[in-house]
Design an enzyme around this catalytic site. Structure first.
Site, short mmCIF file in Angstrom:
data_model
loop_
_atom_site.label_atom_id
_atom_site.label_comp_id
_atom_site.label_asym_id
_atom_site.label_seq_id
_atom_site.Cartn_x
_atom_site.Cartn_y
_atom_site.Cartn_z
N ALA A 63 0.85 -1.19 0.00
CA ALA A 63 0.00 0.00 0.00
C ALA A 63 0.89 1.25 0.00
O ALA A 63 2.04 1.21 0.44
CB ALA A 63 -0.90 -0.01 1.23
N GLY A 108 0.85 -5.27 0.74
CA GLY A 108 -0.23 -5.41 -0.25
C GLY A 108 0.27 -6.01 -1.55
O GLY A 108 -0.50 -6.64 -2.27
N GLU A 111 0.02 -9.55 -0.92
CA GLU A 111 -1.41 -9.86 -0.86
C GLU A 111 -2.01 -9.90 -2.27
O GLU A 111 -2.88 -10.72 -2.56
CB GLU A 111 -2.12 -8.85 0.03
CG GLU A 111 -1.72 -9.02 1.50
CD GLU A 111 -2.26 -7.94 2.41
OE1 GLU A 111 -2.03 -6.74 2.14
OE2 GLU A 111 -2.91 -8.28 3.40
N GLU A 131 4.01 -5.33 7.65
CA GLU A 131 3.11 -4.33 8.22
C GLU A 131 3.35 -4.06 9.70
O GLU A 131 3.16 -2.95 10.18
CB GLU A 131 1.66 -4.72 7.98
CG GLU A 131 1.15 -4.48 6.56
CD GLU A 131 1.44 -5.62 5.62
OE1 GLU A 131 2.33 -6.45 5.91
OE2 GLU A 131 0.78 -5.69 4.57
C1 LIG Z 1 -5.30 8.14 -2.17
C2 LIG Z 1 -5.76 7.29 -0.98
C3 LIG Z 1 -4.59 6.50 -0.33
C4 LIG Z 1 -4.89 6.20 1.16
C5 LIG Z 1 -3.89 5.20 1.80
C6 LIG Z 1 -4.58 4.36 2.87
C7 LIG Z 1 -3.98 2.94 2.96
C8 LIG Z 1 -5.00 1.91 3.44
C9 LIG Z 1 -4.39 0.50 3.39
C10 LIG Z 1 -5.39 -0.56 3.75
C11 LIG Z 1 -4.73 -1.89 4.13
C12 LIG Z 1 -3.91 -2.47 3.01
C13 LIG Z 1 -3.02 -3.60 3.49
C14 LIG Z 1 -1.62 -3.41 3.03
C15 LIG Z 1 -0.75 -2.65 3.78
C16 LIG Z 1 0.61 -2.41 3.27
O1 LIG Z 1 1.01 -2.87 2.22
S1 LIG Z 1 1.59 -1.42 4.26
C17 LIG Z 1 3.09 -1.28 3.33
C18 LIG Z 1 3.89 -2.56 3.33
N1 LIG Z 1 5.13 -2.41 2.61
C19 LIG Z 1 6.27 -2.00 3.21
O2 LIG Z 1 6.31 -1.79 4.40
C20 LIG Z 1 7.49 -1.83 2.33
C21 LIG Z 1 7.99 -0.41 2.46
N2 LIG Z 1 9.21 -0.22 1.68
C22 LIG Z 1 10.42 -0.62 2.16
O3 LIG Z 1 10.56 -1.26 3.18
C23 LIG Z 1 11.61 -0.27 1.31
O4 LIG Z 1 11.23 0.75 0.42
C24 LIG Z 1 12.13 -1.46 0.49
C25 LIG Z 1 11.02 -2.04 -0.34
C26 LIG Z 1 12.72 -2.51 1.45
C27 LIG Z 1 13.24 -0.94 -0.45
O5 LIG Z 1 14.18 -0.24 0.33
P1 LIG Z 1 15.31 0.60 -0.42
O6 LIG Z 1 15.95 -0.25 -1.46
O7 LIG Z 1 16.12 1.23 0.64
O8 LIG Z 1 14.54 1.73 -1.24
P2 LIG Z 1 13.66 2.94 -0.63
O9 LIG Z 1 14.41 4.21 -0.78
O10 LIG Z 1 13.11 2.58 0.72
O11 LIG Z 1 12.41 2.91 -1.64
C28 LIG Z 1 12.59 3.34 -2.99
C29 LIG Z 1 11.48 4.32 -3.28
O12 LIG Z 1 10.23 3.57 -3.24
C30 LIG Z 1 9.36 4.19 -2.31
N3 LIG Z 1 8.54 3.17 -1.65
C31 LIG Z 1 8.92 1.94 -1.25
N4 LIG Z 1 7.88 1.28 -0.70
C32 LIG Z 1 6.80 2.12 -0.78
C33 LIG Z 1 5.42 2.02 -0.38
N5 LIG Z 1 4.92 0.90 0.16
N6 LIG Z 1 4.62 3.09 -0.60
C34 LIG Z 1 5.09 4.21 -1.19
N7 LIG Z 1 6.39 4.39 -1.60
C35 LIG Z 1 7.22 3.33 -1.38
C36 LIG Z 1 10.28 4.87 -1.31
O13 LIG Z 1 9.58 5.88 -0.63
C37 LIG Z 1 11.34 5.42 -2.24
O14 LIG Z 1 10.79 6.53 -2.92
P3 LIG Z 1 11.68 7.84 -3.14
O15 LIG Z 1 12.18 8.24 -1.76
O16 LIG Z 1 10.77 8.83 -3.76
O17 LIG Z 1 12.81 7.38 -4.03
#
Ligand SMILES: CCCCCCCCCCCCC/C=C/C(=O)SCCNC(=O)CCNC(=O)[C@H](O)C(C)(C)COP(=O)(O)OP(=O)(O)OC[C@H]1O[C@@H](n2cnc3c(N)ncnc32)[C@H](O)[C@@H]1OP(=O)(O)O
Length: 255
Positions: A63, A108, A111, A131
């Protein structure tokens, strides 16, 4: 409307591919959710749909955290319902869905892959439900679908630690169905789709329904449900065509 972050194309007769392309991480914000809905509308006539990614290193990172951090509880629920809606549509699809995972499938994103009927993962793929590291739980079916795929203990290990599971381990535990060389998940998924598309889709969907029922029904009711599904297919003409084609030594022409 989505800014075209999901591209659908026909890969072969009866086989469509929906490719996620929302750099940098295929975060599952509204553009991808709406894009997936539109792509599934366009793929209405396909028998098999492959979900893949063209964003390097990612299937989908989950997400959209950037958005999540800005919304109130009501929007959180509304967005969650939209995300759960498209995943439930994939799971209930009247076609076979395959997730082709070459990169990170997290939250997600995993998922989404688990809502598909089958998962092809390459050696470069990793899977996780992190999460709890955000103070959340997998809220798009992960707590229900993961234990059904890998068992309670492994599911708890993955969700309580939030760790990333390498593809080889994911394959060994049954989280992915086929393990292929790095970077070849979509190609392998299309090869699997070519195997699937020659069989009866109504029969394949009945198999999925019956196997899924096994997790919810007592054994005796599960056996009865299996017989009902078999009877329905036999009366539908699919079996008649399959049996006749076999005896006539020709490929069947299924519905
Ligand atoms: C318009 C309405 C929206 C409303 C929103 C409401 C949400 C409601 C949800 C309902 C329930 C859904 C169930 C699901 C929940 C989830 O999925 S929660 C998220 C779970 N995922 C994560 O926790 C992964 C998060 N990311 C990371 O841990 C790291 O990014 C990585 C994948 C391990 C990679 O790390 P690294 O190589 O160090 O790169 P980064 O710099 O961290 O990331 C690169 C760029 O990508 C962006 N990014 C990564 N993950 C996300 C994400 N999940 N969402 C948005 N953006 C993400 C990160 O910010 C970086 O971007 P930039 O800084 O712009 O380069």
């Amino acid at each position: 409307m989505s800014d075209n972050v999901v591209a659908r194309r026909s890969a072969a007769a009866g086989i469509d591919v929906c490719t996620l392309k929302r750099p940098p991480a295929n975060a599952l914000g509204l553009p991808i959710i709406e894009g997936l809905q539109a792509a599934l509308d366009e793929a209405a006539d396909a028998k098999v749909v492959v979900i893949s990614s063209e964003v390097p290193g990612f299937f989908a990172a989950g997400a959209d955290i950037k958005h999540m951090s800005t919304v109130d509880a009501k929007s959180f629920t509304e967005y969650g319902d939209k995300l759960r809606g498209v995943l439930d549509r994939l799971a209930a699809a009247d076609k076979i869905t395959i997730a082709a995972v070459d990169g990170l499938a997290l939250g997600g994103g995993l998922e989404l892959a688990m809502a598909c009927a089958l998962r092809v993962g390459s050696a470069s793929a990793k899977f996780g439900l992190p999460e709890v590291k955000l103070g959340l739980i997998p809220g798009a079916g992960g707590t229900q679908r993961l234990p059904r795929l890998v068992g309670r203990g492994r599911a708890l290990d993955i969700m309580l630690t939030g760790r990333q599971v390498p593809a080889e381990e994911a394959h060994a535990m049954g989280l992915i169905d086929r393990l292929v060389p790095a970077g070849t998940a979509e190609k392998a998924a299309l090869e699997l789709a070519a195997e699937l598309v020659t069989a009866s889709l109504p029969a394949q969907r009945a198999v999925i329904r019956t196997v899924d029922a096994a997790f919810d029904l007592p054994l005796d009711q599960g056996f009865r449900y299996e017989v009902e599904q078999e009877q329905e297919l036999f009366e539908s003409g699919e079996a008649r065509e399959g049996l006749t084609a076999f005896l006539e030594k020709r490929p069947p022409k299924f519905a």
